[in-house]
Scaffold this active site. Structure first.
Site, PDB file in Angstrom:
ATOM      1  NE  ARG A 264       1.147   4.261  -1.826  1.00  0.00           N
ATOM      2  CZ  ARG A 264       1.326   4.841  -3.017  1.00  0.00           C
ATOM      3  NH1 ARG A 264       0.454   5.715  -3.479  1.00  0.00           N
ATOM      4  NH2 ARG A 264       2.386   4.551  -3.743  1.00  0.00           N
ATOM      5  CG  ASP A 266       4.627   2.508  -1.829  1.00  0.00           C
ATOM      6  OD1 ASP A 266       3.520   2.485  -1.282  1.00  0.00           O
ATOM      7  OD2 ASP A 266       4.880   3.185  -2.846  1.00  0.00           O
TER       8      ASP A 266
END
Length: 315
Positions: A264, A266
């Site tokens: 992931r 960000d």
């Protein structure tokens, strides 16, 4: 968008060990992630079992735990130092056990927020300006150079642990002391005022973008795991071209670090529309508050299909 589930038969993965727990400050989150992954894999028909590395009392020997029974694939649900920084990945490499997620180098880089920023900057990938902090730092000079407000971060912690927002030079010293409780390497990063986004990546595919909203000062530990007033919105307020740009930036950042399998990224978008990379997570949370399962659902994958898809990315 739609993500195609794995076509492999559950039995083809063999015995899958879900590694959870560990001895970092993120142990409670890891236990939650690991328990959720274990249950989902078992529901999907995979021969899965859990290993609480170090055990409840912290006395168990991880290498002995990994060698105690046959393991065909390790699903890493560990977070923080020891589990997300290349350490367990190296141990698994030595034992010849295939595992989910990034390898030793990419895991180490992803866990080290400061060196990850340095790598991105060398490739002209946008990351907020920063300054390294130490007990002898000239706080006024740092405040002027960034400038403030800024976020003070321990370089090797996850889940926003030890992070403090500062608005004056006087606050920098106290914020440094707090962050230094968790890590010898601490830095201050220029605060980006704007929208926060996160993009899950599975098998080189960027999943739907999530916009984060919290009444907290920033997306801290409480907002991530405990609060009920954090909002996760697929109404990103981005147009088609911006969506394409942010997804491509996330993939570029992920690949620059050498990540593989899943993870992931960000990001922030400032008032001028510029995107800024914050960090890459090589072993993201998999709890009921977690973002990767949320994005997967939006892309048409159930939690069970997601964890099997992640297993399918193991070479």
């Amino acid at each position: 968008m739609h993500v195609t589930p794995s076509s492999r038969a559950p039995a083809s993965f063999g015995r899958v060990a879900i590694l959870m727990g560990g001895n970092s400050s993120e142990r409670p989150v890891s236990l939650n992630s690991g328990t959720a992954v274990l249950a989902a894999l078992q529901r999907a028909g995979v021969d899965a079992f859990g290993i609480d590395l170090f055990g409840e009392d912290g006395a168990a020997n991880p290498m002995q735990q990994l060698q105690a029974q046959p393991i065909d694939i390790a699903f890493i649900a560990l977070h923080g130092p020891g589990g997300e920084d290349g350490t367990i990945q190296g141990a698994l490499e030595m034992l010849g056990i295939p595992y989910t997620g990034s390898g030793v180098m990419a895991s180490a880089l992803g866990m080290d927020k400061m060196r990850c920023k340095q790598l991105w900057s060398s490739l002209q990938l946008p990351s907020p300006p920063y300054r390294v902090l130490n007990p002898g730092s000239n706080w006024d000079a740092i405040a002027k150079a960034l400038p403030l407000p800024a976020m003070v971060k321990p370089a090797h912690e996850g889940s926003s642990i030890g992070m403090v927002r500062v608005e004056s030079a006087a606050q920098l010293a106290a914020a440094y002391e707090q962050a230094a409780r968790y890590d010898a390497c601490v830095f201050a990063e220029r605060w980006i005022q704007g929208r926060e986004y996160t993009i899950a990546i599975v098998d080189q595919q960027a999943l739907p973008v999530i916009r984060l909203e919290t009444p907290h000062q920033f997306y801290d530990y409480d907002a991530k795991y405990l609060a009920n007033d954090t909002r996760y919105d697929f109404n990103t307020l981005l147009d088609e071209e911006q969506t394409r740009q942010i997804k491509q930036l996330a993939l570029n950042a992920f690949n620059a670090v050498g990540c593989r399998g899943w993870g992931r990224v960000d990001l922030m978008q400032d008032a001028e529309g510029q995107f800024w990379l914050l960090e890459v997570n090589t072993s993201p949370g998999m709890t009921d508050h977690s973002l990767v399962p949320m994005a997967a659902r939006e892309a048409g994958l159930s939690f069970e299909q997601l964890v099997v898809k992640i297993l399918d990315t193991v070479a």
